[in-house]
Design a protein around this motif. Structure first.
Motif, mmCIF file in Angstrom:
data_model
loop_
_atom_site.group_PDB
_atom_site.id
_atom_site.type_symbol
_atom_site.label_atom_id
_atom_site.label_comp_id
_atom_site.label_asym_id
_atom_site.label_seq_id
_atom_site.Cartn_x
_atom_site.Cartn_y
_atom_site.Cartn_z
ATOM 1 N N GLU A 1 -74.635 13.731 2.631
ATOM 2 C CA GLU A 1 -74.004 13.900 3.831
ATOM 3 C C GLU A 1 -74.867 12.839 4.813
ATOM 4 O OE1 GLU A 1 -71.679 15.658 5.343
ATOM 5 O OE2 GLU A 1 -71.242 16.147 3.202
ATOM 6 N N CYS B 1 -76.165 10.195 4.067
ATOM 7 C CA CYS B 1 -75.682 8.839 3.637
ATOM 8 C C CYS B 1 -74.317 8.438 4.390
ATOM 9 C CB CYS B 1 -75.621 8.542 2.250
ATOM 10 S SG CYS B 1 -77.200 8.526 1.123
ATOM 11 N N LEU B 2 -73.394 9.231 4.185
ATOM 12 C CA LEU B 2 -72.212 9.313 4.984
ATOM 13 C C LEU B 2 -72.331 9.363 6.297
ATOM 14 C CD1 LEU B 2 -70.065 12.000 3.096
ATOM 15 C CD2 LEU B 2 -70.021 9.594 2.675
ATOM 16 N N THR B 3 -73.320 9.929 7.149
ATOM 17 C CA THR B 3 -73.368 9.762 8.377
ATOM 18 C C THR B 3 -73.795 8.371 8.936
ATOM 19 O OG1 THR B 3 -73.878 12.319 8.681
ATOM 20 C CG2 THR B 3 -74.603 10.826 10.453
ATOM 21 N N HIS C 1 -73.338 5.603 6.882
ATOM 22 C CA HIS C 1 -72.156 4.740 6.915
ATOM 23 C C HIS C 1 -71.343 4.661 7.826
ATOM 24 C CE1 HIS C 1 -68.962 2.692 4.500
ATOM 25 N NE2 HIS C 1 -68.291 3.461 4.878
ATOM 26 N N ARG C 2 -71.273 5.975 8.323
ATOM 27 C CA ARG C 2 -70.025 5.966 9.477
ATOM 28 C C ARG C 2 -70.591 5.274 10.809
ATOM 29 N NH1 ARG C 2 -68.668 10.738 8.565
ATOM 30 N NH2 ARG C 2 -70.602 11.918 9.689
ATOM 31 N N ALA C 3 -71.796 5.704 11.028
ATOM 32 C CA ALA C 3 -72.408 5.150 12.190
ATOM 33 C C ALA C 3 -72.577 3.473 12.256
ATOM 34 C CB ALA C 3 -73.910 5.473 12.443
ATOM 35 N N VAL D 1 -70.437 1.450 10.411
ATOM 36 C CA VAL D 1 -69.058 0.955 10.311
ATOM 37 C C VAL D 1 -68.795 1.140 12.195
ATOM 38 C CG1 VAL D 1 -66.651 1.475 9.914
ATOM 39 C CG2 VAL D 1 -68.334 1.645 8.232
ATOM 40 N N GLN D 2 -68.686 2.219 12.846
ATOM 41 C CA GLN D 2 -68.390 2.605 13.985
ATOM 42 C C GLN D 2 -69.123 1.657 14.966
ATOM 43 O OE1 GLN D 2 -69.179 6.824 14.629
ATOM 44 N NE2 GLN D 2 -67.248 7.363 14.047
ATOM 45 N N ASP D 3 -70.531 1.184 14.689
ATOM 46 C CA ASP D 3 -71.341 0.259 15.558
ATOM 47 C C ASP D 3 -70.343 -1.186 15.528
ATOM 48 O OD1 ASP D 3 -73.783 -0.842 16.843
ATOM 49 O OD2 ASP D 3 -73.645 -1.895 14.941
#
Length: 240
Positions: free
Chosen positions: A221, A223-225, A227-229, A231-233
Motif C-alpha cells: 500500500e 508503494c502504491l501511495t 507511485h500515485r503521489a 504520478v500526480q506530482d
C-alpha cells in the motif's frame, strides 16, 4: 454480501448472556466486557434496538469463535485478525491464514464459503468477457502481453480486475501493448516487498507468517501511495 458483518440473518436473536453461554465450553474465561471490547475494535457489529440494546446473531457468535480461536491457538494480534475479517467482509480470500484454520460458512456468503473450502471461483473466458466488458481482441492482447493468465482455460479474480481496468484504459487510447511497464513495475515491487518481509516469511510458525503477510500488504500500500503521489506530482506540473 457478507452475512456476518453487513446484514444479520436467521430467526434467532441473542442477548450477551446467551452469547456467553454458547461460547463458555470452548472459551470459559470469556466475559461480557471482552465481547464489548471486541465490538469497540470493530471485530463484530451486532444490531441494536431503538433503545440501544445489542442484538447478537448466530453469525456474530461464529465471528467471535473465529477471533478467539486465532487469539488462543495462533497467538495472533487483533489487528491481524481484523485484517482477515475485513478481507472476508469484502468477499475476498484472506491471505496466509494459519494452517488448519477454517472459516465458518456462517460468516461468509455461499459463494465465498465454497471458495474457502477449496472450490475457488474460476471464470471461463466467456464469463470474464461478460463481467469485465472486454472484447475478444482485448483479452487476447492481455494474454499475449502477460497481463493476465489462465489455468486450464480458467481465469481468477485478479484477471477480472485487470481486464476491467484495461477496458477503461482502452477507452482513453491505452492498449495492452502500452501497459507492459506496469507488469515489469509490479514484478519489481513484489521483489522489494519479498525482500523486506523475508526475515519473517522465512519462519515457519503461523504467527510469523501472518505478520509477514500483514507487513507485505502494508508495504504494498505504501508503494502504491508513493507511485500515485509521484504520478500526480508530474500531472500537476502540466498545469504550471
Amino acid at each position: 454480501m457478507v452475512l456476518a458483518h453487513a446484514e444479520h440473518s436467521g430467526p434467532r436473536v441473542l442477548n450477551i448472556g446467551e452469547v456467553l453461554a454458547q461460547l463458555s465450553d470452548d472459551f470459559p474465561t470469556m466475559t461480557a466486557s471482552k465481547i464489548r471490547f471486541l465490538e469497540e475494535k470493530g471485530l463484530i457489529t451486532p444490531n441494536r434496538t431503538p433503545a440501544g440494546y445489542r442484538q447478537y446473531s448466530e453469525n456474530d457468535v461464529e465471528r467471535l469463535r473465529f477471533v478467539l480461536s486465532l487469539q488462543r491457538d495462533q497467538y495472533l494480534p487483533l489487528k491481524v485478525i481484523k485484517d482477515y475479517l475485513d478481507a472476508i467482509d469484502r468477499g475476498e480470500r484472506p491471505e496466509n491464514l494459519p494452517p488448519g484454520v477454517k472459516v465458518s460458512p456462517r460468516i461468509v456468503s455461499d459463494e465465498f464459503a465454497a471458495e474457502m473450502t477449496g472450490r475457488v471461483r474460476a471464470l471461463t473466458e466467456e464469463q470474464l468477457r461478460t463481467e469485465s466488458g472486454a472484447s475478444v481482441p482485448l483479452l487476447q492482447s492481455l494474454l499475449s502481453f502477460g497481463l493476465i493468465q489462465h489455468s486450464n482455460g480458467r481465469f481468477d479474480e485478479h484477471a477480472l480486475q485487470v481486464a476491467k481496468a484495461c477496458v477503461q484504459l482502452e477507452s482513453h487510447g491505452l492498449e495492452p501493448r502500452h501497459l507492459r511497464p506496469f507488469q515489469a513495475a509490479a514484478e519489481r515491487e513484489f521483489g522489494l516487498v519479498e525482500r523486506a518481509v523475508s526475515p519473517l516469511s522465512s519462519r515457519r510458525d503461523a504467527a510469523s507468517q501472518a505478520r509477514a503477510a500483514e507487513a507485505a500488504r502494508e508495504i504494498s500500500e505504501l508503494c502504491l501511495t508513493l507511485h500515485r503521489a509521484l504520478v500526480q506530482d508530474r500531472i500537476a506540473r502540466m498545469d504550471s
